[in-house]
Scaffold this motif. Structure first.
Motif, PDB file in Angstrom:
ATOM      1  N   ARG A 153       0.807  -1.209   0.000  1.00 16.15           N
ATOM      2  CA  ARG A 153       0.000   0.000   0.000  1.00 16.15           C
ATOM      3  C   ARG A 153       0.848   1.270   0.000  1.00 16.15           C
ATOM      4  O   ARG A 153       0.540   2.236  -0.692  1.00 16.15           O
ATOM      5  CB  ARG A 153      -0.914  -0.005   1.234  1.00 16.15           C
ATOM      6  N   LEU A 154       1.948   1.249   0.770  1.00 12.15           N
ATOM      7  CA  LEU A 154       2.750   2.465   0.907  1.00 12.15           C
ATOM      8  C   LEU A 154       3.877   2.567  -0.111  1.00 12.15           C
ATOM      9  O   LEU A 154       4.274   3.675  -0.489  1.00 12.15           O
ATOM     10  CB  LEU A 154       3.341   2.545   2.322  1.00 12.15           C
ATOM     11  N   TYR A 155       4.402   1.415  -0.556  1.00 10.92           N
ATOM     12  CA  TYR A 155       5.547   1.434  -1.479  1.00 10.92           C
ATOM     13  C   TYR A 155       5.272   0.517  -2.662  1.00 10.92           C
ATOM     14  O   TYR A 155       5.839  -0.583  -2.772  1.00 10.92           O
ATOM     15  CB  TYR A 155       6.829   0.986  -0.757  1.00 10.92           C
ATOM     16  N   PRO A 156       4.361   0.898  -3.574  1.00 14.98           N
ATOM     17  CA  PRO A 156       4.053   0.042  -4.730  1.00 14.98           C
ATOM     18  C   PRO A 156       5.318  -0.268  -5.530  1.00 14.98           C
ATOM     19  O   PRO A 156       6.151   0.597  -5.760  1.00 14.98           O
ATOM     20  CB  PRO A 156       3.080   0.904  -5.550  1.00 14.98           C
ATOM     21  N   GLY A 157       5.429  -1.534  -5.971  1.00 16.40           N
ATOM     22  CA  GLY A 157       6.570  -1.952  -6.779  1.00 16.40           C
ATOM     23  C   GLY A 157       7.803  -2.316  -5.977  1.00 16.40           C
ATOM     24  O   GLY A 157       8.863  -2.578  -6.562  1.00 16.40           O
ATOM     25  N   HIS A 158       7.692  -2.383  -4.655  1.00 20.13           N
ATOM     26  CA  HIS A 158       8.883  -2.680  -3.851  1.00 20.13           C
ATOM     27  C   HIS A 158       9.388  -4.104  -4.084  1.00 20.13           C
ATOM     28  O   HIS A 158      10.573  -4.390  -3.893  1.00 20.13           O
ATOM     29  CB  HIS A 158       8.567  -2.467  -2.363  1.00 20.13           C
ATOM     30  N   THR A 159       8.488  -4.999  -4.514  1.00 22.53           N
ATOM     31  CA  THR A 159       8.920  -6.387  -4.713  1.00 22.53           C
ATOM     32  C   THR A 159       9.729  -6.569  -5.987  1.00 22.53           C
ATOM     33  O   THR A 159      10.267  -7.651  -6.228  1.00 22.53           O
ATOM     34  CB  THR A 159       7.687  -7.310  -4.759  1.00 22.53           C
ATOM     35  N   ASP A 160       9.819  -5.546  -6.826  1.00 17.24           N
ATOM     36  CA  ASP A 160      10.629  -5.640  -8.043  1.00 17.24           C
ATOM     37  C   ASP A 160      12.091  -5.320  -7.778  1.00 17.24           C
ATOM     38  O   ASP A 160      12.906  -5.322  -8.701  1.00 17.24           O
ATOM     39  CB  ASP A 160      10.086  -4.666  -9.103  1.00 17.24           C
ATOM     40  N   LYS A 161      12.404  -5.038  -6.524  1.00 14.98           N
ATOM     41  CA  LYS A 161      13.775  -4.668  -6.174  1.00 14.98           C
ATOM     42  C   LYS A 161      14.172  -5.432  -4.923  1.00 14.98           C
ATOM     43  O   LYS A 161      13.340  -5.703  -4.055  1.00 14.98           O
ATOM     44  CB  LYS A 161      13.840  -3.154  -5.932  1.00 14.98           C
ATOM     45  N   ASN A 162      15.427  -5.796  -4.817  1.00 15.17           N
ATOM     46  CA  ASN A 162      15.919  -6.513  -3.637  1.00 15.17           C
ATOM     47  C   ASN A 162      15.545  -5.734  -2.379  1.00 15.17           C
ATOM     48  O   ASN A 162      15.623  -4.511  -2.347  1.00 15.17           O
ATOM     49  CB  ASN A 162      17.437  -6.685  -3.735  1.00 15.17           C
ATOM     50  N   PHE A 163      15.146  -6.457  -1.317  1.00 19.30           N
ATOM     51  CA  PHE A 163      14.678  -5.830  -0.090  1.00 19.30           C
ATOM     52  C   PHE A 163      15.687  -4.809   0.437  1.00 19.30           C
ATOM     53  O   PHE A 163      15.327  -3.686   0.783  1.00 19.30           O
ATOM     54  CB  PHE A 163      14.405  -6.897   0.982  1.00 19.30           C
ATOM     55  N   TRP A 164      16.960  -5.210   0.494  1.00 14.69           N
ATOM     56  CA  TRP A 164      17.976  -4.310   1.039  1.00 14.69           C
ATOM     57  C   TRP A 164      18.106  -3.054   0.193  1.00 14.69           C
ATOM     58  O   TRP A 164      18.177  -1.939   0.722  1.00 14.69           O
ATOM     59  CB  TRP A 164      19.324  -5.016   1.136  1.00 14.69           C
ATOM     60  N   PHE A 217      16.816  -0.048   2.475  1.00  9.99           N
ATOM     61  CA  PHE A 217      18.025   0.419   3.155  1.00  9.99           C
ATOM     62  C   PHE A 217      19.212   0.381   2.199  1.00  9.99           C
ATOM     63  O   PHE A 217      20.191  -0.346   2.418  1.00  9.99           O
ATOM     64  CB  PHE A 217      18.313  -0.441   4.393  1.00  9.99           C
ATOM     65  N   PRO A 218      19.165   1.128   1.091  1.00  9.88           N
ATOM     66  CA  PRO A 218      20.237   1.059   0.094  1.00  9.88           C
ATOM     67  C   PRO A 218      21.575   1.482   0.680  1.00  9.88           C
ATOM     68  O   PRO A 218      21.682   2.523   1.314  1.00  9.88           O
ATOM     69  CB  PRO A 218      19.762   2.027  -0.991  1.00  9.88           C
ATOM     70  N   GLY A 219      22.578   0.626   0.485  1.00 16.42           N
ATOM     71  CA  GLY A 219      23.927   0.972   0.912  1.00 16.42           C
ATOM     72  C   GLY A 219      24.339   0.421   2.252  1.00 16.42           C
ATOM     73  O   GLY A 219      25.527   0.313   2.544  1.00 16.42           O
ATOM     74  N   ILE A 220      23.363   0.060   3.128  1.00 14.76           N
ATOM     75  CA  ILE A 220      23.746  -0.385   4.469  1.00 14.76           C
ATOM     76  C   ILE A 220      24.437  -1.749   4.411  1.00 14.76           C
ATOM     77  O   ILE A 220      25.411  -2.003   5.126  1.00 14.76           O
ATOM     78  CB  ILE A 220      22.514  -0.402   5.403  1.00 14.76           C
ATOM     79  N   TYR A 221      23.942  -2.629   3.536  1.00 15.99           N
ATOM     80  CA  TYR A 221      24.529  -3.975   3.423  1.00 15.99           C
ATOM     81  C   TYR A 221      25.965  -3.868   2.936  1.00 15.99           C
ATOM     82  O   TYR A 221      26.874  -4.526   3.465  1.00 15.99           O
ATOM     83  CB  TYR A 221      23.682  -4.802   2.450  1.00 15.99           C
ATOM     84  N   GLU A 222      26.174  -2.993   1.927  1.00 13.76           N
ATOM     85  CA  GLU A 222      27.526  -2.809   1.408  1.00 13.76           C
ATOM     86  C   GLU A 222      28.440  -2.175   2.452  1.00 13.76           C
ATOM     87  O   GLU A 222      29.647  -2.429   2.477  1.00 13.76           O
ATOM     88  CB  GLU A 222      27.470  -1.912   0.157  1.00 13.76           C
ATOM     89  N   GLY A 223      27.853  -1.353   3.330  1.00 20.91           N
ATOM     90  CA  GLY A 223      28.645  -0.769   4.409  1.00 20.91           C
ATOM     91  C   GLY A 223      29.173  -1.827   5.352  1.00 20.91           C
ATOM     92  O   GLY A 223      30.329  -1.778   5.786  1.00 20.91           O
ATOM     93  N   TRP A 224      28.329  -2.818   5.692  1.00 19.73           N
ATOM     94  CA  TRP A 224      28.803  -3.899   6.561  1.00 19.73           C
ATOM     95  C   TRP A 224      29.864  -4.731   5.861  1.00 19.73           C
ATOM     96  O   TRP A 224      30.844  -5.156   6.492  1.00 19.73           O
ATOM     97  CB  TRP A 224      27.620  -4.781   6.966  1.00 19.73           C
ATOM     98  N   GLN A 225      29.681  -4.986   4.565  1.00 21.63           N
ATOM     99  CA  GLN A 225      30.696  -5.728   3.819  1.00 21.63           C
ATOM    100  C   GLN A 225      32.022  -4.975   3.810  1.00 21.63           C
ATOM    101  O   GLN A 225      33.099  -5.580   3.860  1.00 21.63           O
ATOM    102  CB  GLN A 225      30.209  -5.970   2.383  1.00 21.63           C
TER     103      GLN A 225
END
Length: 798
Positions: free
Chosen positions: A217-228, A232-240
């Motif tokens: 309802r709030l973020y249409p099309g979110h399933t077309d993109k990886n959850f991270w 939270f773009p960039g946080i996963y790469e920050g941990w790596q």
């Protein structure tokens, strides 16, 4: 005749007596003044000592109270900061404990495989999934201990979960065992959840809620993109990056990573999320993360229950001055309001000290260490009101790893602040000062009484002495009266050898000189008359030269006026513009005006300009010619960007104004017309549009720029508005000389009356509309003087 002589004698006697009395008065005043100085000196010394005692006592009390207040505030803010630190540390501890349990499963794959069999053996751990084909996800049904969501890129074509993903789903089913317990116990938490590694980002959250439905309802099309990448773009790469370069971790002793406060999509609450990354067994890559969402309610409650004196309050902010916790009275004192912000899919709440309506608050700098920092600011709530001084104490909390969008994970410091009115801290000093001032006032009153009584006693003695020494002054007064009546033979005979005797000798010498000069008066008058005649001739010659100079200056101003009128567009030139019926009028208030208008056509584009230079006269007219030249030059060079066009005109005019050292500037609006589309840039008077059906619109231009010539670069302030013109629509541009024209009772013409004239005549030609406006303005002014240039430009689409 005898009666007349007696009357004359009585008047002379009265003058003599009055003259003697005046001298006596002066003598008494001088003597009294000397006594008064002595008395005032003693009183002033006493008053000075009392005042100095007041100042020293106030300074001592103020200094001691200031030190006590600073120590009180410092201890209070340290204690409150410790409570906040313990509050967050409890949450971090529970997050680390949750991460440690899941990390143990990752480090022991055999145990994880065994746990993966639990859903097949017990219904407690089994997830009953339901596929949503529209949302492209599958999610377990309500009633479970936690909600498990799997997005479409981890599903088979028939909607079932891919085998390798299903294994992960079953392995983390153990989350149902300890997740609810962590939420219910310990620090107050909103929800706890696990997100898988980037290649398998399944999500399990407790307690159960309609997570996937809310995201849809709030973020249409979110399933077309990886959850991270979606949330939270960039946080996963920050941990790596931490694994590759451990020195890149801002806070080395912890893996906890915070996320700025935001409005939660699922619950609608204002929350803060803290992540703890999970690592692969070989510590070579990130294996997902666990997270805890907490509301700021506990921190807000702690902050709002801080009471300092009567009206002091506390607040907590981030390092960028975004206030996270404050009471409503504190918001008003600091002049901050709440506005929403958007950051990669989540709605943030912004309430920035740096954007306070009070400049003194906006300039407060955040502390650079954990040592309390004191600021003293004066806040003026409205113009004309006295400013209220406040003491602001800031204390930085321990740093934490913090995620800020796609930027590298950095270090964030939250700041605790106390604000208290200075008057409440120093009320004791003010009471002491009032008491000391009252005592000083009593002492001053007593000194005044003593001085008055002493002065009265001295005056009585001086009056007796003065009467004894003023007898000889009567003779001098009578002689002076006779001298006034042109009896230059009058001499006085005073035998005294003191100052009065010398005064008599001086009077006799003066009378002799006057008698001698009077004899030669006719000769002196003749000499002065000749000198005056010569001076009169010189003045006549200067007047003749001044008249010639005025004629020369008038001719030069007439040339300037003709030059100014020559550069205005001729009616024949306006008639050649296709699709538009245009008529213009300008009448300067002086020989040379400061208003500007022009209509230029080039390659299908019509450039229309109108402006008003501050003031009027020769200097304003020259500045108007500069603007006309700059506009024509840019148009000839085929510059089509309206904002860049106006920015270059401003830069040219600003540099010329600096060169000629003028303080002039001007309002200027430029209009670009093409194919029925009118685009406005720049700040001037309102644009009046009367549509073919009689509807009237007023377009305000104040937000489209700044006055020309004030600053070198105004490009950041230039705006643009587009207006669609249909056939029959009328656009009217004007200067403030029209709306501010006054009649004999100083009533201004006004924009409402101008709009009425245009509305009544909008079906006529532009020239007829222009003539109707000018006739109405002149009828309003009557015989009154016009103080400003009058300019109007009427444009009608045909």
């Amino acid at each position: 005749m005898e009666a007349k002589e007696r009357k004359k004698f009585s008047i002379v006697q009265w003058i003599v007596e009055r003259s003697s009395g005046r001298f006596r008065t002066k003598f008494m005043l001088v003597a009294s003044f000397g006594v008064l100085i002595a008395l005032a000196s003693s009183a002033g010394t006493a008053l000075y000592n009392v005042t100095r005692l007041e100042q020293e006592a106030s300074a001592e009390v103020y200094g001691g109270l200031a030190r006590a207040n600073d120590e009180y505030l410092e201890n209070y803010i340290e204690t409150t900061a410790l409570r906040l630190d313990l509050l967050f540390e409890q949450t971090f501890s529970e997050l680390r404990m949750t991460a440690s349990m899941l990390q143990t499963l990752i480090d022991n794959p055999d145990a994880a495989e065994a746990i993966g069999t639990l859903p097949d053996q017990s219904s407690f751990f089994k997830d009953d999934f339901e596929v949503d084909p529209n949302g492209k996800w599958t999610q377990n049904k309500p009633g479970e201990q936690s909600v498990m969501s799997v997005w479409h890129y981890m599903l088979e074509k028939d909607g079932s979960i891919k085998p390798e993903i299903l294994k992960d789903v079953k392995k983390n089913a153990i989350f149902d065992l300890f997740g609810p317990a962590i939420v219910k116990n310990g620090s107050e938490k909103l929800q706890v959840y696990y997100v898988g590694p980037k290649e398998r980002p399944i999500m399990r959250l407790t307690p159960w809620l309609e997570m996937a439905q809310t995201f849809d309802r709030l973020y249409p099309g979110h399933t077309d993109k990886n959850f991270w990448d979606s949330f939270f773009p960039g946080i996963y790469e920050g941990w790596q990056r931490w694994l590759k370069d451990p020195s890149s971790k801002p806070v080395p002793k912890t893996d906890v990573t915070g996320y700025p406060p935001y409005i939660d999509a699922a619950t609608g609450g204002n929350i803060v999320t803290f992540f703890h990354p999970l690592w692969t067994k070989d510590r070579a890559d990130c294996a997902g993360a666990v997270a805890i969402d907490i509301t700021l309610d506990q921190a807000v409650a702690l902050i709002r229950h801080v009471h300092i004196k009567s009206t002091g309050f506390a607040f907590m902010s981030m390092s960028d001055t975004n206030v996270l916790a404050i009471n409503s009275d504190g918001e008003k004192v600091l002049g901050i309001g709440t506005r929403d912000g958007q950051n990669e899919g989540v709605k943030e709440v912004k309430r920035l000290l740096s954007q306070s309506q009070y400049p003194e608050v906006a300039k407060i700098a955040m502390p650079s260490s954990e040592k309390p920092v004191f600021h003293r600011v004066s806040i003026q709530r409205a113009p004309g009101e006295p400013a209220t001084p406040y003491v602001v104490v800031l204390r930085r909390l321990p740093g934490m790893n913090f995620y800020r969008g796609e930027k590298p994970i950095g270090m964030e410091y939250w700041v605790l602040g106390f604000v208290v009115p200075e008057s409440e801290l120093f009320s004791t000093v003010h009471s002491a000062q009032r008491a000391i001032q009252s005592t000083a006032g009593n002492i001053l009153g007593q000194q005044i009484i003593v001085v008055v009584l002493s002065l009265f006693a001295v005056l009585v003695g001086i009056a007796w002495v003065a009467r004894r020494i003023t007898a000889n002054l009567v003779d001098l007064s009578e002689a002076a009266h006779r001298l006034m009546n042109k009896d230059y033979s009058m001499r006085v005979n005073i035998d005294s050898q003191d100052e009065i005797g010398r005064l008599g000798m001086t009077f006799n010498a003066m009378a002799s000189d006057i008698e001698r000069y009077t004899t030669n008066l006719e000769e002196l008058v003749s000499e002065r008359t000749m000198a005056l005649e010569k001076a009169n001739e010189e003045i006549s010659e200067l007047n003749a030269k001044l008249a010639q100079e005025n004629i020369r200056l008038g001719a030069e101003l007439n040339v300037a006026r003709q030059l100014q009128l020559m550069v205005l567009p001729a009616p024949s030139e306006l008639q050649e513009i296709p699709g538009l019926d245009i008529a213009g009028y300008m009448a300067p208030a002086d020989e040379v005006g400061g208003d500007y208008y022009d209509v230029l056509s080039s390659d299908g584009l019509v450039k229309i300009g109108i402006g008003d230079v501050t003031g009027h006269g020769l200097e304003s007219g020259v500045l108007m010619l500069m603007v006309q030249t700059a506009v024509r030059t840019l148009l000839a060079s085929n510059e089509r960007d309206p904002k860049k066009f106006l920015s270059i005109v401003n830069k040219v005019i600003y540099q010329n104004i600096q060169r000629i050292r003028s303080d002039k500037n001007l309002s200027l609006t430029l209009l670009d017309y093409s194919d029925g589309q009118l685009q406005l840039t720049g700040q001037h008077e309102d644009l009046i549009i009367v549509r073919k059906d009689g509807t009237l619109d007023r377009v305000e231009t104040m937000g489209l720029g700044l006055p020309i010539g004030i600053d070198l670069d105004i490009s950041d302030f230039i705006g643009s508005i587009e207006v669609k013109l249909e056939p029959g629509d009328v656009v009217t541009l004007f200067s403030d000389g029209i709306t501010e024209a006054e009649d004999s009772s100083e009533e201004q013409y006004g924009i409402d009356r101008l709009c009425q004239v245009i509305s009544r005549n909008h079906e006529r030609t532009s020239r007829e509309i222009k003539d109707a406006i000018i006739e109405d303005v002149l009828a309003h002014v009557g015989y009154n003087k016009i103080h400003d240039d009058i300019t109007v430009l009427v444009i009608k689409r045909v």
